[in-house]
Motif scaffolding. Structure first.
Motif, PDB file in Angstrom:
ATOM      1  N   ARG A   1       8.415  37.128  22.383  1.00  0.00           N
ATOM      2  CA  ARG A   1       7.658  36.628  23.522  1.00  0.00           C
ATOM      3  C   ARG A   1       6.776  35.482  23.051  1.00  0.00           C
ATOM      4  O   ARG A   1       5.972  35.630  22.151  1.00  0.00           O
ATOM      5  CB  ARG A   1       6.814  37.775  24.077  1.00  0.00           C
ATOM      6  CG  ARG A   1       5.945  37.414  25.265  1.00  0.00           C
ATOM      7  CD  ARG A   1       5.368  38.684  25.884  1.00  0.00           C
ATOM      8  NE  ARG A   1       4.793  39.541  24.853  1.00  0.00           N
ATOM      9  CZ  ARG A   1       3.539  39.453  24.427  1.00  0.00           C
ATOM     10  NH1 ARG A   1       2.750  38.524  24.929  1.00  0.00           N
ATOM     11  NH2 ARG A   1       3.086  40.270  23.511  1.00  0.00           N
ATOM     12  N   THR A   2       6.932  34.328  23.640  1.00  0.00           N
ATOM     13  CA  THR A   2       6.237  33.139  23.145  1.00  0.00           C
ATOM     14  C   THR A   2       5.482  32.430  24.270  1.00  0.00           C
ATOM     15  O   THR A   2       5.668  31.244  24.512  1.00  0.00           O
ATOM     16  CB  THR A   2       7.232  32.161  22.485  1.00  0.00           C
ATOM     17  OG1 THR A   2       8.285  31.855  23.424  1.00  0.00           O
ATOM     18  CG2 THR A   2       7.838  32.746  21.236  1.00  0.00           C
ATOM     19  N   VAL A   3       4.663  33.169  24.970  1.00  0.00           N
ATOM     20  CA  VAL A   3       3.830  32.613  26.026  1.00  0.00           C
ATOM     21  C   VAL A   3       2.473  32.234  25.428  1.00  0.00           C
ATOM     22  O   VAL A   3       1.791  33.066  24.832  1.00  0.00           O
ATOM     23  CB  VAL A   3       3.637  33.614  27.176  1.00  0.00           C
ATOM     24  CG1 VAL A   3       2.700  33.038  28.246  1.00  0.00           C
ATOM     25  CG2 VAL A   3       4.974  33.996  27.792  1.00  0.00           C
ATOM     26  N   ILE A   4       2.095  30.979  25.587  1.00  0.00           N
ATOM     27  CA  ILE A   4       0.814  30.491  25.084  1.00  0.00           C
ATOM     28  C   ILE A   4      -0.106  30.204  26.274  1.00  0.00           C
ATOM     29  O   ILE A   4       0.291  29.517  27.218  1.00  0.00           O
ATOM     30  CB  ILE A   4       0.987  29.216  24.238  1.00  0.00           C
ATOM     31  CG1 ILE A   4       1.982  29.461  23.106  1.00  0.00           C
ATOM     32  CG2 ILE A   4      -0.369  28.764  23.686  1.00  0.00           C
ATOM     33  CD1 ILE A   4       1.582  30.553  22.131  1.00  0.00           C
ATOM     34  N   PHE A   5      -1.306  30.727  26.217  1.00  0.00           N
ATOM     35  CA  PHE A   5      -2.301  30.519  27.266  1.00  0.00           C
ATOM     36  C   PHE A   5      -3.277  29.439  26.809  1.00  0.00           C
ATOM     37  O   PHE A   5      -3.929  29.587  25.775  1.00  0.00           O
ATOM     38  CB  PHE A   5      -3.046  31.826  27.531  1.00  0.00           C
ATOM     39  CG  PHE A   5      -3.980  31.793  28.709  1.00  0.00           C
ATOM     40  CD1 PHE A   5      -3.539  32.158  29.963  1.00  0.00           C
ATOM     41  CD2 PHE A   5      -5.305  31.406  28.555  1.00  0.00           C
ATOM     42  CE1 PHE A   5      -4.390  32.135  31.053  1.00  0.00           C
ATOM     43  CE2 PHE A   5      -6.165  31.377  29.634  1.00  0.00           C
ATOM     44  CZ  PHE A   5      -5.706  31.739  30.894  1.00  0.00           C
ATOM     45  N   LEU A   6      -3.352  28.342  27.568  1.00  0.00           N
ATOM     46  CA  LEU A   6      -4.263  27.242  27.256  1.00  0.00           C
ATOM     47  C   LEU A   6      -5.417  27.225  28.240  1.00  0.00           C
ATOM     48  O   LEU A   6      -5.209  27.307  29.455  1.00  0.00           O
ATOM     49  CB  LEU A   6      -3.533  25.899  27.314  1.00  0.00           C
ATOM     50  CG  LEU A   6      -2.348  25.691  26.380  1.00  0.00           C
ATOM     51  CD1 LEU A   6      -1.798  24.277  26.574  1.00  0.00           C
ATOM     52  CD2 LEU A   6      -2.737  25.919  24.931  1.00  0.00           C
ATOM     53  N   ASP A   7      -6.619  27.093  27.722  1.00  0.00           N
ATOM     54  CA  ASP A   7      -7.801  27.018  28.578  1.00  0.00           C
ATOM     55  C   ASP A   7      -8.580  25.749  28.250  1.00  0.00           C
ATOM     56  O   ASP A   7      -9.435  25.749  27.357  1.00  0.00           O
ATOM     57  CB  ASP A   7      -8.674  28.254  28.364  1.00  0.00           C
ATOM     58  CG  ASP A   7      -9.911  28.233  29.251  1.00  0.00           C
ATOM     59  OD1 ASP A   7      -9.891  27.526  30.277  1.00  0.00           O
ATOM     60  OD2 ASP A   7     -10.893  28.924  28.917  1.00  0.00           O
ATOM     61  N   PRO A   8      -8.278  24.622  28.935  1.00  0.00           N
ATOM     62  CA  PRO A   8      -9.072  23.409  28.741  1.00  0.00           C
ATOM     63  C   PRO A   8     -10.462  23.592  29.347  1.00  0.00           C
ATOM     64  O   PRO A   8     -10.610  23.717  30.564  1.00  0.00           O
ATOM     65  CB  PRO A   8      -8.262  22.328  29.462  1.00  0.00           C
ATOM     66  CG  PRO A   8      -7.399  23.066  30.429  1.00  0.00           C
ATOM     67  CD  PRO A   8      -7.169  24.427  29.871  1.00  0.00           C
ATOM     68  N   ALA A   9     -11.477  23.624  28.524  1.00  0.00           N
ATOM     69  CA  ALA A   9     -12.812  24.019  28.956  1.00  0.00           C
ATOM     70  C   ALA A   9     -13.419  23.032  29.940  1.00  0.00           C
ATOM     71  O   ALA A   9     -13.080  21.849  29.957  1.00  0.00           O
ATOM     72  CB  ALA A   9     -13.728  24.168  27.737  1.00  0.00           C
ATOM     73  N   HIS A  10     -14.325  23.585  30.758  1.00  0.00           N
ATOM     74  CA  HIS A  10     -15.117  22.813  31.722  1.00  0.00           C
ATOM     75  C   HIS A  10     -14.265  22.333  32.889  1.00  0.00           C
ATOM     76  O   HIS A  10     -13.133  22.767  33.067  1.00  0.00           O
ATOM     77  CB  HIS A  10     -15.837  21.669  31.011  1.00  0.00           C
ATOM     78  CG  HIS A  10     -16.587  22.109  29.808  1.00  0.00           C
ATOM     79  ND1 HIS A  10     -17.693  22.913  29.864  1.00  0.00           N
ATOM     80  CD2 HIS A  10     -16.350  21.894  28.482  1.00  0.00           C
ATOM     81  CE1 HIS A  10     -18.125  23.170  28.645  1.00  0.00           C
ATOM     82  NE2 HIS A  10     -17.318  22.570  27.782  1.00  0.00           N
ATOM     83  N   GLY A  11     -14.819  21.462  33.715  1.00  0.00           N
ATOM     84  CA  GLY A  11     -14.126  20.978  34.894  1.00  0.00           C
ATOM     85  C   GLY A  11     -15.014  21.033  36.118  1.00  0.00           C
ATOM     86  O   GLY A  11     -15.980  21.799  36.182  1.00  0.00           O
ATOM     87  N   GLY A  12     -14.700  20.222  37.107  1.00  0.00           N
ATOM     88  CA  GLY A  12     -15.473  20.197  38.328  1.00  0.00           C
ATOM     89  C   GLY A  12     -16.907  19.763  38.084  1.00  0.00           C
ATOM     90  O   GLY A  12     -17.158  18.749  37.435  1.00  0.00           O
ATOM     91  N   SER A  13     -17.849  20.550  38.598  1.00  0.00           N
ATOM     92  CA  SER A  13     -19.267  20.205  38.463  1.00  0.00           C
ATOM     93  C   SER A  13     -19.798  20.428  37.052  1.00  0.00           C
ATOM     94  O   SER A  13     -20.928  20.048  36.743  1.00  0.00           O
ATOM     95  CB  SER A  13     -20.101  21.020  39.450  1.00  0.00           C
ATOM     96  OG  SER A  13     -19.956  22.411  39.199  1.00  0.00           O
ATOM     97  N   ASP A  14     -18.998  21.039  36.193  1.00  0.00           N
ATOM     98  CA  ASP A  14     -19.395  21.267  34.798  1.00  0.00           C
ATOM     99  C   ASP A  14     -18.667  20.268  33.907  1.00  0.00           C
ATOM    100  O   ASP A  14     -17.496  20.455  33.581  1.00  0.00           O
ATOM    101  CB  ASP A  14     -19.060  22.693  34.378  1.00  0.00           C
ATOM    102  CG  ASP A  14     -19.320  22.940  32.899  1.00  0.00           C
ATOM    103  OD1 ASP A  14     -20.107  22.184  32.303  1.00  0.00           O
ATOM    104  OD2 ASP A  14     -18.734  23.892  32.355  1.00  0.00           O
ATOM    105  N   PRO A  15     -19.338  19.180  33.500  1.00  0.00           N
ATOM    106  CA  PRO A  15     -18.654  18.166  32.696  1.00  0.00           C
ATOM    107  C   PRO A  15     -18.516  18.538  31.231  1.00  0.00           C
ATOM    108  O   PRO A  15     -17.747  17.918  30.511  1.00  0.00           O
ATOM    109  CB  PRO A  15     -19.550  16.941  32.855  1.00  0.00           C
ATOM    110  CG  PRO A  15     -20.924  17.524  33.036  1.00  0.00           C
ATOM    111  CD  PRO A  15     -20.722  18.790  33.812  1.00  0.00           C
ATOM    112  N   GLY A  16     -19.261  19.547  30.781  1.00  0.00           N
ATOM    113  CA  GLY A  16     -19.276  19.843  29.353  1.00  0.00           C
ATOM    114  C   GLY A  16     -20.168  18.857  28.626  1.00  0.00           C
ATOM    115  O   GLY A  16     -21.059  18.233  29.214  1.00  0.00           O
TER     116      GLY A  16
END
Length: 239
Positions: free
Chosen positions: A33-48
């Protein structure tokens, strides 16, 4: 990214890429099983973090996630991502962890960017790993320490990706910290923070540089290809 704690916001958007499904039936062999979960941080009103006058962190994490997703798909991985655009509304870190845990991915990669440091920073949770009496990883575990059961696999993942990045002649810093959603994930999980590439002599390469991002993505895909045989069973979570 500022450790140990920093709000990370993202719209929940699943984009499952089924690249293996396009192969001829005769070429589709049983694979891990080779499913990779990516979470690009921030977005919307949260610019980082503000990486420059006109460059928020959320823009870099999104562009890098797109490059990494493309490279991983071409390498035979399926990819799930929390966002593929800049959302108008942000989801909580708990919500992102919930969907990641429900997906039972091979690994979770939380993507950050910073204007300080050099090269790539790989962070694993500093929760204590399970003790010798923790034999049954199928039972439910508390939400705030969900990552604990996966610490050994997460550290192994960090080391494997670190070696792949070093082989690509990219500087790497391995650290541990407590942050969400890393502590709440039930799969092997790391945070990857891209910093500028600052050689001893010569010009600094910014985190927004397309070639730099592509080089990192290729090295990560190589490391994941090496590591993906080391899979663990998913566990339940209680809130």
């Amino acid at each position: 990214m500022t450790l140990p704690a920093k709000p990370i916001a993202a719209r929940l958007l699943l984009a499952l890429l089924t690249s293996l499904a396009t192969l001829p039936a005769s070429a589709q062999q049983p694979l891990p099983r080779t499913v990779i979960f990516l979470d690009p941080a921030h977005g919307g009103s949260d610019p980082g973090a503000r990486l420059s006058d006109n460059l928020p962190e959320k823009t870099v994490t999104l562009s890098f996630a797109a490059r990494l997703r493309s490279v991983l798909s071409a390498s035979g991985f399926s990819v799930i991502t929390t966002r593929d655009s800049d959302p108008s509304a942000a989801f909580t870190t708990d919500q992102r962890a919930e969907i990641a845990n429900h997906s039972h991915p091979t690994a979770c990669l939380i993507l950050h960017a910073t204007a300080g440091g050099n090269g790539i920073h790989i962070i694993t949770s500093d929760l204590a790993p399970p003790d010798d009496n923790y034999a049954d990883t199928r039972h439910a575990i508390p939400w705030d320490t969900a990552q604990s059961a996966s610490i050994p696999q997460s550290v192994a993942l960090a080391n494997t990706l670190g070696l792949a990045l070093l082989h690509a002649r990219l500087p790497v810093l391995l650290t541990r910290s407590s942050l969400r959603p890393l502590d709440n994930l039930t799969c092997p999980a790391i945070a990857i923070e891209i910093a500028p590439l600052t050689p001893d002599d010569g010009d600094t390469t910014p985190v927004s540089d397309a070639n730099y991002q592509q080089q990192i993505a290729q090295a990560i895909a190589t490391g994941l290809t090496t590591w993906r045989r080391n899979l663990g069973a998913p566990v339940g979570v209680t809130r």
